[in-house]
Design an enzyme around this catalytic site. Structure first.
Site: not given
Lengths: 147, 147, 147, 147, 147, 147, 147, 147, 147, 147
Positions: G88, G91, G114
């Site tokens: 997830r 995604e 960063s």
């Protein structure tokens, strides 16, 4: 038979026990730290006399010298490296690769920089806004043959 | 809308017509050839005043300046580059990546060399056994945070 | 701007119209068929005078000569080639690659055969049990540097 | 059961102990060095009498002969080889593959060079600007069937 | 220049207009349906006289004949085919590939079945529990050379 | 627990000791050599009574029978097979896959050939220009459902 | 030599035996749970004094402290993670990555956040329609250099 | 039919002409900049009334409103993103993914953070050693069902 | 020639203009919404009379009917789908695939569920804690042949 | 420490010895066969009391209960499954994925079916033309958030 992996483990162990850095070891055999580390990891072959010096300096078994002198098969693990320190160099090749190609060909003619007749160094450059890593490579220009 | 690809084509065309090298163009805008080529190819953004200088120097349309100043999305085509000139650099990262990591961490502590706060140059070094390509990179050391 | 793809199409068209083979064309410019085909496809750069000869021989527009002389970006389409004729060579590298490496290093020391300072020829060898393809390559040996 | 991997290790060990090169071993069994190395690595099957000769010459256990005579399953590790010496040959296939195809089909008709009814040799050619690797392959031409 | 893709489109269009099956077309030029379809799709080259027959039978422009006779570059789109009808054959090679290899080598000696000197047919076999697809292939056995 | 891999090793060892071919073993259990080899390799499940026959014929331990009767998980190692003998079949699917699909759908309607309700045989066909491998497959036609 | 994997196993075992959570352990060494878990898994290096504290708190052998302080090589197993909890987040980067880039560049100028000078926390936020996971990251903005 | 790509181009063009930032646009329709950008790029669907507001605010054609309200198919281009700004987030998921999983499961039980019932914000945090990017996500915890 | 892609675009356009849902369209031709959508997208072939009905119902050109009746080549774009709605089904196959296999083989014997002789439906099930998607599939069991 | 793999092996061994099916085991702990198999394979976590029941029912060591209750890291081996039984489900997702998405969004609005708040069953449906596998899934609908 003793393998390059075996000898790498012996070197890492001796290095840790003796509290040496790669720079210290490189100095003992009068080579660069880059080549010393790379060949100790089994990714390059030490010249015969350097292998002997390293074996003596770290107290490795005699057989290790011939192993360190053998031509390695260079295997890397991933098309895209995951370690952030190595990935950044990969990214530089991705972003600036076509630029390096364009400038090399503009300066030298059609050809490439050799990755075989090649050397490299890493230096620490103190800087007030944060120290900088300086990386220098030098490789022989190889012109494409036409026939 | 004018895209970065459009402007790259205009630059290449103007460069060819005027018979300029990347070094010539870089000099006109007082930047390095590496950055000049990379940003002309759409892989970096020119600072605003440099974009204006480039547009003037090459006689590009005014709208090109703002396009050259936009942040690019950096896309490279392949995990493993096919062009031999670029591949050799990729191979160097594969073979020497772990060495660079070991030496940087030995000299600086745990961290990486930045590929963002970074510059690079390419020089031709004459040599009797064949000229050599000298490549120098400098990147800020970034220490890993712990919290 | 005229691209290498444009010039390749012009060459293929002129070759078909004139009913020439690659050997015929190679002879007209006094180069090998291998290099002539490869550079006509845009995978190598013709030396300046050869580009001029080719343009004259095939009646191409003048601008094509400078395009044929430009350094190409060599892009191949697949890690594993699908055409059976090309796949067989890929298979040979897979099956015999470690053998070539072992024998080259046994004969020359640690290093590689250059794919840049390199030439190749293809010959038809009649044979009673079926003609044979003879393929000869010659590449400069490059020794690994140690430093 | 003794495997091809087991026999390869026995051969490498016997070779190192006896201080033999692949050329030496090939000569003892009157075969080429290319085939001798390849079949010793388990990538080809020795003819029955050659397997017997090799077992005798190197003092291997008798069971090794039947293993050396078995048909191997040829497995290579990567679509894109990482070792620079092997990669260069892969690159040659990528760059010149379509050229080899075009010239073979021009000379022989539609078809391929066999990688099965095939032989190869490697020779060292001294040259004042640096020795050259000469690689020769010969494979039977196979015409595509139409039916 | 007319390409193989152009001619494929002409064939498909003529076939649809004329309401022909591949079997019908194959019969008109006295070749097998397998080869006729494959070469019409641009994956094989028609022999010269068959190309002429096809052009006549379907009323294609004259230039199409020479295109149909050209050696194709065979490109397939995916390592793993997605269409279920094609995937099932891919699955059969995956599941039964080592079995085919073992039985071929047991019957013929070390070697392979040629995919070049090769033919294939598809037949419908009525069966009370559901019709069956019968697929027959015949390829020349090629023995591995040893040298 | 005894695994399919364990039983495969037992079969290979018993086969070698007894000097049997796959055809010999298949005959002892009255099955085809293709299915016998495939199920012995763990890629198919033997019917219960065939497993019992095989265990008796080769003198395997009793537990092996139930293992041979278990449903296997079919795992193949590579999207693109490297062994030349298996690759050629993969190539045939790549080159002729769309042709098989077109002809099956022309003869049967929209659907596929089953790779499950399926059988296959390999035969050696002597031929004056070189023996040929004959491969026959038969699979049930499965029509796509519409609902 | 004791490896990071060895020490990770010791920590997991001590944690289970003592019935501690990662929050408990983090509190004992006065660091965040995110960093504590990550460095315990071998994906980050503990500062020297924190390594010593951890070794004391969990009763690990003394050698473990230096191992915990070593720079790790960060290796992840897959380009696309399979575990649903990790997927997830992957995604989210895929769907919102270009949005994060656009907003960061709009607010800060051309550059990146960063992932090295970086920290992160996870909090549980009770909610009547179901508790929510709150994830906060903070990373230093790094501006692209131009030169 | 007007596509999501068409509407994205209209928004980008109107935004440039009007000199608006994503924050400005988000404010006009009273949504977050993250969601506004993402849905403008076609990676999320605007609620109906927000789509109407956006069309009015930017002077887009009426048909655009229904397109902005359609459910998108979310396609990302690469398993490993190449743009450095996006790659750093990908790297964070690779390095810290298992840590996020461990801490979420420790705090909430077995389950995941939803990427659907989810929101996110980006803030600029001034800092004397360099400004920092603050990224906050909140997603509903979803417990695994057992049944 | 009209292609399946052309007809899909016509259907989508007619559907939007007429304000129909897929359920509405499915009802007009007396088929299921799943099959109707799939075949409209070009991933299945409509039976001849259903194609005619659809063409009539949506006012498509007559030629579209034969195109809708042609066998499609099913191509999907990615091994790992990126759209979250589709990915979740892919994840279910990854997580529960071995479970489905074990239970099917326990209930039916060694074999598979057909994806060809197959149907599927989607239903909305109201639920107080949030509505649920109900997905039902039915496929013919196919037993592995042994021969 | 006992791992999930260890416990899976214990369960498989106890199941075989006792001659139980997955349905039998599921019944003993009053859960579904799908969940019981999946969690026994280490792809899901048993609720605490179910883990205790399973340990008692199969006579496993006490420590196994806490292992069965731990959250698993779900790892699947391949992007494209090779086993035919599992592949068919993967194929269904490829072919019908966009259809499921379209119908779910038409019925529920923009969102997805949860693969977490989810259950599934497999049933055997006798049928005169061959028994059918019935697969039913139910997952909570999750609407995309907008903010």
């Amino acid at each position: 038979m003793m393998t390059k992996e075996d000898v790498t483990m012996m070197i890492l162990s001796a290095k840790k026990t003796a509290g040496l850095t790669w720079e210290d070891i490189a100095e003992k055999i009068d080579m660069s730290p880059v080549f010393t580390h790379s060949a100790s990891m089994g990714m390059n072959a030490f010249p015969e006399e350097k292998a002997a010096l390293l074996v003596a300096a770290l107290g490795l078994p005699q057989e290790a010298a011939s192993v360190l002198n053998e031509a390695p098969t260079k295997v890397w693990e991933q098309a895209v490296p995951t370690d952030p320190c190595i990935y950044r160099f990969y990214e530089i090749v991705g972003v600036y690769g076509p630029t390096l190609k364009a400038l090399i060909e503009e300066k030298f003619g059609t050809g490439i920089m050799s990755a075989i007749d090649f050397d490299m160094s890493v230096t620490k450059v103190p800087h007030e806004k944060g120290d900088r890593v300086k990386l220098e490579m030098s490789g022989k220009f190889l012109a494409y043959n036409s026939w």
